[in-house]
Motif scaffolding. Structure first.
Motif, PDB file in Angstrom:
ATOM      1  N   GLU A 269      -8.659   8.803 -44.439  1.00 17.52           N
ATOM      2  CA  GLU A 269      -7.549   7.837 -44.318  1.00 17.52           C
ATOM      3  C   GLU A 269      -7.758   6.905 -43.129  1.00 17.52           C
ATOM      4  OE1 GLU A 269      -3.784   9.931 -44.186  1.00 17.52           O
ATOM      5  OE2 GLU A 269      -4.278  10.927 -46.092  1.00 17.52           O
ATOM      6  N   HIS A 270      -8.170   7.474 -41.994  1.00 24.60           N
ATOM      7  CA  HIS A 270      -8.423   6.660 -40.781  1.00 24.60           C
ATOM      8  C   HIS A 270      -9.512   5.614 -41.058  1.00 24.60           C
ATOM      9  CE1 HIS A 270      -5.976   9.401 -38.431  1.00 24.60           C
ATOM     10  NE2 HIS A 270      -6.186   8.657 -37.350  1.00 24.60           N
ATOM     11  N   LEU A 271     -10.591   6.057 -41.703  1.00 27.03           N
ATOM     12  CA  LEU A 271     -11.707   5.146 -41.992  1.00 27.03           C
ATOM     13  C   LEU A 271     -11.259   4.033 -42.941  1.00 27.03           C
ATOM     14  CD1 LEU A 271     -14.807   7.520 -42.472  1.00 27.03           C
ATOM     15  CD2 LEU A 271     -14.059   6.381 -40.399  1.00 27.03           C
ATOM     16  N   SER A 272     -10.492   4.401 -43.972  1.00 29.37           N
ATOM     17  CA  SER A 272     -10.024   3.415 -44.960  1.00 29.37           C
ATOM     18  C   SER A 272      -9.089   2.392 -44.302  1.00 29.37           C
ATOM     19  CB  SER A 272      -9.287   4.111 -46.107  1.00 29.37           C
ATOM     20  OG  SER A 272     -10.131   5.087 -46.685  1.00 29.37           O
ATOM     21  N   GLU A 273      -8.245   2.876 -43.429  1.00 27.46           N
ATOM     22  CA  GLU A 273      -7.299   2.008 -42.718  1.00 27.46           C
ATOM     23  C   GLU A 273      -8.060   1.005 -41.852  1.00 27.46           C
ATOM     24  OE1 GLU A 273      -3.927   2.914 -39.489  1.00 27.46           O
ATOM     25  OE2 GLU A 273      -3.996   4.403 -41.115  1.00 27.46           O
ATOM     26  N   PHE A 274      -9.053   1.503 -41.134  1.00 25.23           N
ATOM     27  CA  PHE A 274      -9.837   0.627 -40.258  1.00 25.23           C
ATOM     28  C   PHE A 274     -10.605  -0.402 -41.105  1.00 25.23           C
ATOM     29  CE2 PHE A 274     -13.342  -0.724 -37.546  1.00 25.23           C
ATOM     30  CZ  PHE A 274     -12.716  -0.865 -36.313  1.00 25.23           C
ATOM     31  N   ARG A 275     -11.092   0.053 -42.225  1.00 27.86           N
ATOM     32  CA  ARG A 275     -11.853  -0.832 -43.118  1.00 27.86           C
ATOM     33  C   ARG A 275     -10.964  -1.979 -43.638  1.00 27.86           C
ATOM     34  NH1 ARG A 275     -14.307   0.865 -49.013  1.00 27.86           N
ATOM     35  NH2 ARG A 275     -15.938  -0.695 -49.098  1.00 27.86           N
ATOM     36  N   ASN A 276      -9.717  -1.659 -43.987  1.00 25.28           N
ATOM     37  CA  ASN A 276      -8.780  -2.680 -44.475  1.00 25.28           C
ATOM     38  C   ASN A 276      -8.391  -3.672 -43.385  1.00 25.28           C
ATOM     39  OD1 ASN A 276      -8.823  -1.501 -46.986  1.00 25.28           O
ATOM     40  ND2 ASN A 276      -7.004  -0.224 -46.601  1.00 25.28           N
ATOM     41  N   LYS A 277      -8.244  -3.161 -42.166  1.00 21.55           N
ATOM     42  CA  LYS A 277      -7.820  -4.032 -41.056  1.00 21.55           C
ATOM     43  C   LYS A 277      -8.970  -4.874 -40.513  1.00 21.55           C
ATOM     44  CE  LYS A 277      -3.937  -1.403 -39.161  1.00 21.55           C
ATOM     45  NZ  LYS A 277      -3.538  -0.507 -38.068  1.00 21.55           N
ATOM     46  N   HIS A 278     -10.186  -4.300 -40.486  1.00 23.42           N
ATOM     47  CA  HIS A 278     -11.332  -4.983 -39.855  1.00 23.42           C
ATOM     48  C   HIS A 278     -12.520  -5.033 -40.825  1.00 23.42           C
ATOM     49  CE1 HIS A 278      -9.080  -4.426 -36.127  1.00 23.42           C
ATOM     50  NE2 HIS A 278      -8.955  -3.147 -36.466  1.00 23.42           N
ATOM     51  N   PRO A 279     -12.373  -5.694 -41.966  1.00 29.73           N
ATOM     52  CA  PRO A 279     -13.433  -5.660 -42.985  1.00 29.73           C
ATOM     53  C   PRO A 279     -14.762  -6.250 -42.534  1.00 29.73           C
ATOM     54  CG  PRO A 279     -11.769  -7.311 -43.518  1.00 29.73           C
ATOM     55  CD  PRO A 279     -11.219  -6.517 -42.385  1.00 29.73           C
ATOM     56  N   LYS A 280     -14.718  -7.166 -41.557  1.00 25.32           N
ATOM     57  CA  LYS A 280     -15.958  -7.861 -41.175  1.00 25.32           C
ATOM     58  C   LYS A 280     -16.631  -7.259 -39.934  1.00 25.32           C
ATOM     59  CE  LYS A 280     -15.262 -12.015 -43.686  1.00 25.32           C
ATOM     60  NZ  LYS A 280     -14.331 -13.087 -43.854  1.00 25.32           N
ATOM     61  N   LYS A 281     -16.026  -6.219 -39.416  1.00 22.93           N
ATOM     62  CA  LYS A 281     -16.643  -5.584 -38.235  1.00 22.93           C
ATOM     63  C   LYS A 281     -17.818  -4.725 -38.671  1.00 22.93           C
ATOM     64  CE  LYS A 281     -13.197  -5.581 -34.624  1.00 22.93           C
ATOM     65  NZ  LYS A 281     -12.530  -4.812 -33.589  1.00 22.93           N
ATOM     66  N   LYS A 282     -18.834  -4.671 -37.793  1.00 26.05           N
ATOM     67  CA  LYS A 282     -19.990  -3.805 -38.083  1.00 26.05           C
ATOM     68  C   LYS A 282     -19.570  -2.350 -37.900  1.00 26.05           C
ATOM     69  CE  LYS A 282     -23.906  -6.713 -36.784  1.00 26.05           C
ATOM     70  NZ  LYS A 282     -25.008  -6.820 -35.819  1.00 26.05           N
TER      71      LYS A 282
END
Length: 403
Positions: A269-282
């Motif tokens: 869940e944490h990873l998915s949340e971060f992915r949605n918020k910061h899609p362009k971050k490495k």
């Protein structure tokens, strides 16, 4: 009445001090030329006297071997008694964040001085360089023999410490007592063929380490070293798993959960949340869960992520691999390394043959035991010293009152 004490360590001194009351003559015999040497070097020279575990039920849980036995012993002398004893002799103790207790001076010499002064005040005699070869009971008295000398006592307290070899228990075994074979406790896990060694010096404050195919696990700080994995969680797990690891010849797998308080789903869940918020971050250059950057990089590499990939382009299978490495990172243990001066041996005199209310042998009247000669050992944090003070106190008091 005369009482002999074998061993000039923490338990031996505490037993002798408490046995030497009401005019009883007490003599400590020590095989080396020094007393209290382990006290002097423990805790990096600061002496971790005890642990702030004031409830007996909490305190006794920190002993992989001896928990039930010590519950009875601690009713007579526990942490609050240790604090009172030292403070009444001018040694103030302080509690650190993790519960370990040290003298305010941060100097083990303070503890050594307090014990030596109490022994002198109570008239305790010391004989150095006396290596006990044999103990016999003759006409109600104990005869202890070294190569060129014999001593006689009415009562005897054995505080000779742990030994890595069975030979170290010979004179106890020859009295008819059973010995649980000595095996190492408190050691780090060697991982010679694991790439994680490259991250030596990195530590994670709250991880969970589990031994594969067992219920044995421990939560706490983990440290990566040049030989493998260490830190409090590993050392404490090694103590609780000492027998099992010994049987496995120190070759097995350990599973590390790098974020101890999160489930597999919560990590996802944490990873998915971060992915949605910061899609362009490495992914590689943005560590999550406050993990050290080098460790995060290593976990992404192990999950087969491209160095430049951004979150929005990360395939599901790689996300699941990353979750797996965060939640259940597998390392191959091949061997162990003893941890500094904290060497502790599991094994010793069978507790079924000792009365936990008095520390007297159930086989031989007038014979008492205290300290690591017994099949008792604690994890790091002051627990082995607390067992020494408690069993030493009880053995000394009982021997003094014993008719």
């Amino acid at each position: 009445m005369s009482i002999g004490v074998i061993g000039a360590g923490a338990a031996g001194y505490f037993a002798a001090i408490h046995a030497a009351q009401n005019g009883v003559l007490v003599t400590i015999v020590e095989k080396t030329s020094k007393s209290l040497s382990k006290v002097k070097i423990s805790g990096g020279g600061r002496c971790n006297v005890t642990h702030a575990a004031h409830e007996i039920s909490n305190l006794s849980k920190n002993y992989p071997r001896g928990e039930k036995f010590l519950k009875k012993v601690f009713r007579h002398f526990a942490v609050k008694d240790t604090i009172s004893w030292f403070e009444s002799r001018g040694v103030a103790l302080k509690t650190e964040q993790d519960g370990r207790m040290f003298p305010v001076t941060d100097d083990s010499q303070t503890i050594v001085d307090a014990l030596e002064y109490a022994a002198i005040k109570n008239g305790v005699n010391l004989i150095f360089n006396f290596s006990v070869d044999e103990i016999q009971k003759e006409e109600g008295r104990f005869k202890i023999s070294s190569k060129d000398r014999q001593l006689y006592f009415d009562k005897l307290i054995i505080c000779s410490g742990g030994s890595p070899k069975m030979d170290g228990f010979n004179f106890v075994k020859n009295l008819g007592h059973s010995i649980a074979p000595p095996i190492p406790s408190l050691f780090t896990f060697n991982t010679p063929n694991e790439p994680i060694k490259k991250l030596m010096g990195i530590s994670v404050p709250d991880a969970l380490v589990k031994l594969e195919n067992t219920k044995l696990s421990y939560r706490g700080p983990v440290l990566i070293t040049h030989w493998g994995i260490s830190g409090p969680a590993v050392l404490k797990l090694s103590a609780f798993g000492a027998s099992w690891l010994h049987e496995k010849n120190y070759t097995t797998n350990a599973h590390i959960r790098w974020i101890a308080n999160l489930s597999e789903n919560e990590i996802l869940e944490h990873l998915s949340e971060f992915r949605n918020k910061h899609p362009k971050k490495k992914v590689v250059s943005n560590p999550l869960f406050s993990l050290p950057a080098r460790l995060w990089e290593h976990l992404t590499e192990k999950s087969e992520l491209e160095p430049d990939i951004v979150w929005q382009n990360l395939p599901k299978k790689h996300i699941h691999k990353l979750v797996q490495n965060l939640f259940c990172y597998i390392v191959r243990i091949e061997g162990k390394t003893t941890f500094k001066e904290e060497f502790v041996t599991a094994g010793g005199v069978d507790l079924g043959e000792v009365n936990p209310e008095t520390m007297e042998s159930k086989l031989i009247e007038g014979l008492f035991f205290a300290g690591e000669v017994l099949n008792i050992d604690g994890i790091t944090g002051g627990f082995n010293f607390q067992a020494a003070w408690s069993t030493g106190y009880l053995a000394g008091m009982s021997a003094n009152q014993h008719e």
